[in-house]
Write a protein that holds these residues in place. Structure first.
Motif, PDB file in Angstrom:
ATOM      1  N   LYS A  39       0.689  -1.187  -0.020  1.00 47.21           N
ATOM      2  CA  LYS A  39      -0.029   0.048  -0.034  1.00 47.21           C
ATOM      3  C   LYS A  39       1.053   1.099  -0.143  1.00 47.21           C
ATOM      4  O   LYS A  39       2.013   1.320   0.275  1.00 47.21           O
ATOM      5  CB  LYS A  39      -1.114  -0.104   1.125  1.00 47.21           C
ATOM      6  N   SER A  40       0.456   2.341  -0.203  1.00 49.28           N
ATOM      7  CA  SER A  40       0.923   3.660  -0.306  1.00 49.28           C
ATOM      8  C   SER A  40       1.501   3.808   1.165  1.00 49.28           C
ATOM      9  O   SER A  40       0.628   3.751   2.136  1.00 49.28           O
ATOM     10  CB  SER A  40       0.050   4.824  -0.653  1.00 49.28           C
ATOM     11  N   SER A  45       8.546   3.394  -2.289  1.00 47.04           N
ATOM     12  CA  SER A  45       9.504   4.439  -2.955  1.00 47.04           C
ATOM     13  C   SER A  45      10.658   4.809  -2.209  1.00 47.04           C
ATOM     14  O   SER A  45      11.622   4.830  -2.554  1.00 47.04           O
ATOM     15  CB  SER A  45       8.559   5.837  -2.818  1.00 47.04           C
ATOM     16  N   GLN A  89       6.738   7.596 -11.718  1.00 48.47           N
ATOM     17  CA  GLN A  89       5.126   7.639 -11.916  1.00 48.47           C
ATOM     18  C   GLN A  89       4.880   8.656 -12.911  1.00 48.47           C
ATOM     19  O   GLN A  89       4.000   8.708 -13.701  1.00 48.47           O
ATOM     20  CB  GLN A  89       4.437   7.622 -10.420  1.00 48.47           C
ATOM     21  N   GLU A 167       6.393   2.887  -9.671  1.00 54.25           N
ATOM     22  CA  GLU A 167       5.047   3.059  -9.932  1.00 54.25           C
ATOM     23  C   GLU A 167       4.858   3.573 -11.460  1.00 54.25           C
ATOM     24  O   GLU A 167       4.129   4.598 -11.780  1.00 54.25           O
ATOM     25  CB  GLU A 167       4.331   3.920  -9.123  1.00 54.25           C
ATOM     26  N   GLY A 170       1.208   4.314 -12.659  1.00 51.10           N
ATOM     27  CA  GLY A 170       0.532   4.911 -11.519  1.00 51.10           C
ATOM     28  C   GLY A 170      -0.399   5.947 -12.038  1.00 51.10           C
ATOM     29  O   GLY A 170      -1.524   6.122 -11.786  1.00 51.10           O
ATOM     30  N   HIS A 199       1.239  -0.817  -7.173  1.00 51.91           N
ATOM     31  CA  HIS A 199       0.397  -1.383  -6.452  1.00 51.91           C
ATOM     32  C   HIS A 199      -0.927  -1.797  -7.361  1.00 51.91           C
ATOM     33  O   HIS A 199      -1.871  -2.056  -6.958  1.00 51.91           O
ATOM     34  CB  HIS A 199      -0.310  -0.282  -5.382  1.00 51.91           C
TER      35      HIS A 199
END
Length: 227
Positions: A39-40, A45, A89, A167, A170, A199
């Motif tokens: 999850k974020s 990152s 991203q 990501e 994303g 994700h």
């Protein structure tokens, strides 16, 4: 000594003095394709930033393409990054320059001087990602998927040993995400090592590969269920 291009042993990843991941053990060999999921805010990152020298490794051991992360000095970071291709991203293309000028900027910044060699390299990487005819366009004239293809081409300019994709899908719709992942898989099939933080679980099911998960301050391998 292993031939791993990326390895972490008992590493603790910090972000502003806060422990994000602890006791991280990671080994990535040449030609691997590895997903990092979670999850974020779970550390994907931060882990990527540690690998490309944006966050210092102050606890544990780490090596990326022959660079010792624990002993990495500020002056070494540009040389480390020349051996890595990083895809973000949000593309990070320079908005005031054409695609051609974006590519030239990177080559000049990393020590290229021969104009013919630079042009040959730009043509090569843009062709590789299917964007050869777009060199004169400005980033805002391209779709999100096209911008990400250009960003991947940019990551290939210095023939990196490892591509770190944080990501990369994303900001893209599912169809475009699949196209970008197919491109990354093709680059991987040609021998490039790729570590991709994501994700987007739909992509994992469609294009399965070794997967590590960030959760509760730890990084561990997960086995994907086959439907």
């Amino acid at each position: 000594m292993s031939n791993a291009v990326v390895s972490l042993q008992q590493a603790t990843i910090y972000q502003e003095n806060r422990v994000i991941l602890s006791q991280v053990n990671l080994e990535v060999n040449p030609g691997d394709f590895l997903y990092i999921i979670g999850k974020s805010g779970t550390g994907k990152s931060s882990l990527m930033k540690t690998l490309y020298g944006d966050l210092p490794l102050t606890q544990g051991q780490g090596h990326v393409v022959d660079y010792d992360l624990a002993a990495l000095k500020e002056k070494d970071i540009p040389f480390l990054r020349r051996k890595l291709g990083v895809v973000f991203q949000d593309f990070k293309l320079l908005p005031d320059r054409s695609i051609q000028e974006n590519m030239l900027f990177v080559l000049k910044a990393t020590g290229w001087t021969d104009k013919n060699a630079m042009q040959d390299k730009i043509d090569e990487v843009l062709t590789h990602v299917g964007m050869k005819g777009f060199a004169a366009k400005m980033p805002h004239q391209l779709s999100g998927g096209e911008q990400q293809r250009v960003a991947i081409a940019r990551a290939l300019l210095n023939d990196p040993e490892v591509i770190l994709a944080d990501e990369p899908t994303g900001n893209l719709d599912p169809q475009t995400s699949a196209e970008v992942l197919e491109l990354l898989k093709k680059i991987n099939a040609n021998g490039k090592t790729i570590i991709m933080a994501t994700h987007d679980y739909a992509l994992l099911l469609k294009y399965p590969s070794k997967t590590l998960k960030c959760e509760d301050g730890a990084l561990f391998e997960v086995v994907q269920k086959t439907v």
